[in-house]
Design a protein around this motif. Structure first.
Motif, short mmCIF file in Angstrom:
data_model
loop_
_atom_site.label_atom_id
_atom_site.label_comp_id
_atom_site.label_asym_id
_atom_site.label_seq_id
_atom_site.Cartn_x
_atom_site.Cartn_y
_atom_site.Cartn_z
N LYS A 1 0.90 -1.08 0.04
CA LYS A 1 -0.07 -0.09 0.13
C LYS A 1 0.80 1.19 0.03
O LYS A 1 1.88 1.54 0.69
N LEU B 1 -1.91 8.71 -0.03
CA LEU B 1 -2.86 8.71 -1.04
C LEU B 1 -3.43 10.21 -1.18
O LEU B 1 -3.24 11.22 -0.57
N LYS C 1 -6.36 12.68 -3.49
CA LYS C 1 -7.61 12.67 -4.04
C LYS C 1 -7.70 13.78 -4.60
O LYS C 1 -7.25 15.04 -4.35
N VAL D 1 -8.83 6.75 -5.26
CA VAL D 1 -7.70 7.40 -4.81
C VAL D 1 -6.34 7.08 -5.48
O VAL D 1 -6.43 6.36 -6.38
N GLY E 1 -2.30 6.69 -5.94
CA GLY E 1 -0.85 6.28 -5.10
C GLY E 1 -0.03 7.15 -5.44
O GLY E 1 1.27 7.03 -4.83
N GLY F 1 -1.84 7.31 4.00
CA GLY F 1 -2.69 6.21 3.71
C GLY F 1 -3.27 5.34 4.74
O GLY F 1 -4.56 5.08 4.87
N GLU G 1 -7.40 5.28 5.90
CA GLU G 1 -7.92 3.94 5.93
C GLU G 1 -8.45 3.42 7.19
O GLU G 1 -9.58 3.31 7.31
N GLU H 1 -4.18 4.33 -9.60
CA GLU H 1 -5.40 4.30 -8.88
C GLU H 1 -5.65 2.96 -7.82
O GLU H 1 -5.33 1.79 -8.17
N TRP H 2 -5.99 3.45 -6.75
CA TRP H 2 -6.32 2.48 -5.55
C TRP H 2 -7.69 2.83 -5.21
O TRP H 2 -8.23 3.78 -5.31
#
Length: 357
Positions: free
Chosen positions: A28, A32, A34, A132, A134, A157, A161, A216-217
């Motif tokens: 991961k 992150l 947005k 979101v 990476g 991140g 989360e 993208e995640w």
């Protein structure tokens, strides 16, 4: 014997109780990002600390998470029809009507399309995707997702989360997964699966490799009656299935936003007057010609100036020396200080802190 797993490239989609799991082997990202275009919805999401968990019809690529990624190579067993469709009002007390539908839908020319469409609707009514990135340094993300007028948010991140899970309330947090970028978008045969989990998770995770620059995640969220925006599908005869109000809004602690970066064209002359003084600018929001933009800017800038605790950046374009060749243009970001000095005027002060964007 029904399958419990599907493999595509280096990804595995594994059925579990009441969900599926995606195994991929990718670490991961530490951070992150947005990206938002400027709109009433994006400003409200920032100010109130929530993400919108999209239905597949909300996505900008019609091949992304498409129901047409599902097909069947053979007639699906009637027991599966009964399990998925038996509780629908028109069939609940009329098994003969369901049998009639089954006989028609399983003909070769129909290829179980009614079942697959219904299967898709039932599944996606309980399914939301929060996209979101990476990598926060992709130049293409700015014009594609902010039109250069919106903004980018940065999170650690693991923190965001954990915050999503803690604030979810009703519903299920399924996980954070990378998109499976593929040269070819292979369909999945739903006749091989007893439940919808593996086909749905696969179909909403695969994407053309042309989008790979996004890195993208996706957070996957499940709640009952999240709604289906049928009006966003071309030629749809159906009105939107509204679902439970607010069920696609997923809260997080807004104090976790580490940075807000404005788009290059956020402070356009159509929306602001600018008075310059050395490394400072006084920006006043114009009420005309667009009062709606006035309200958006005022709400966003007031929040950032008075309540936001993270760092604020403004993009800059600068040449980068390339030794023997001509300099290369690159995007960077400069940290700024923002102060509200009247109802609709703000003091923007430049700093010397400039880093790659």
């Amino acid at each position: 014997m029904y399958k419990k797993e599907h493999k595509h490239k280096k990804f595995r989609y594994i059925e579990e109780v009441d969900r599926a799991r995606i195994v991929h082997g990718k670490p991961k990202p530490e951070y992150l990002f947005k990206y938002y275009a400027l709109s009433e919805y994006s400003v409200d999401a920032l100010v109130n600390g929530y993400f919108y968990a999209s239905h597949p019809f909300d996505l900008n690529d019609v091949l992304d998470s498409s129901q047409f990624l599902l097909y069947t190579s053979k007639p699906i067993d009637f027991r599966i029809y009964e399990s998925f469709l038996g509780n629908i009002e028109e069939f609940r007390n009329d098994k003969d009507e369901l049998i009639k539908l089954y006989n028609k839908d399983t003909k070769r020319e129909n290829a179980c399309r009614y079942f697959i469409d219904s299967f898709w609707q039932i599944g996606t009514d309980k399914f939301g995707l929060i996209s979101v990135a990476g990598n926060g340094k992709s130049t293409l993300m700015w014009p594609h997702y902010t039109q250069e007028r919106g903004f980018q948010l940065k999170f650690r991140g693991s923190d965001v989360e954990a915050s999503i899970q803690a604030n979810l309330g009703t519903g299920t947090y399924v996980g954070l997964y990378p998109v499976n970028y593929s040269k070819k978008l292979r369909q999945i045969d739903v006749s091989e699966y007893e439940n919808w989990y593996v086909p749905l998770y696969y179909a909403t995770n695969i994407k053309s490799k042309r989008w790979k620059y996004e890195d993208e995640w996706r957070f996957i969220i499940s709640r009952t009656e999240m709604g289906i925006p049928f009006s966003k599908k071309a030629f749809s005869p159906r009105g939107d299935a509204l679902g439970v109000e607010g069920s696609r809004n997923v809260s997080y602690d807004r104090r976790l936003i580490k940075e807000v970066v404005f788009g290059m064209d956020y402070f356009l002359g159509t929306d602001f007057t600018t008075e310059r003084e050395n490394n400072r600018k006084i920006l006043t929001i114009k009420k005309k010609p667009d009062i709606s933009n006035y309200k958006l800017h005022k709400r966003l800038l007031s929040y950032l100036a008075n309540d936001f605790k993270g760092e604020i950046y403004l993009p800059v374009i600068s040449p980068l020396n390339d030794h023997k060749k001509a300099p290369v243009l690159v995007r960077r970001k400069m940290q700024i200080m923002l102060e509200q000095i009247s109802e609709d005027s703000f003091l923007l002060t430049h700093t010397d802190h400039v880093v790659p964007l």
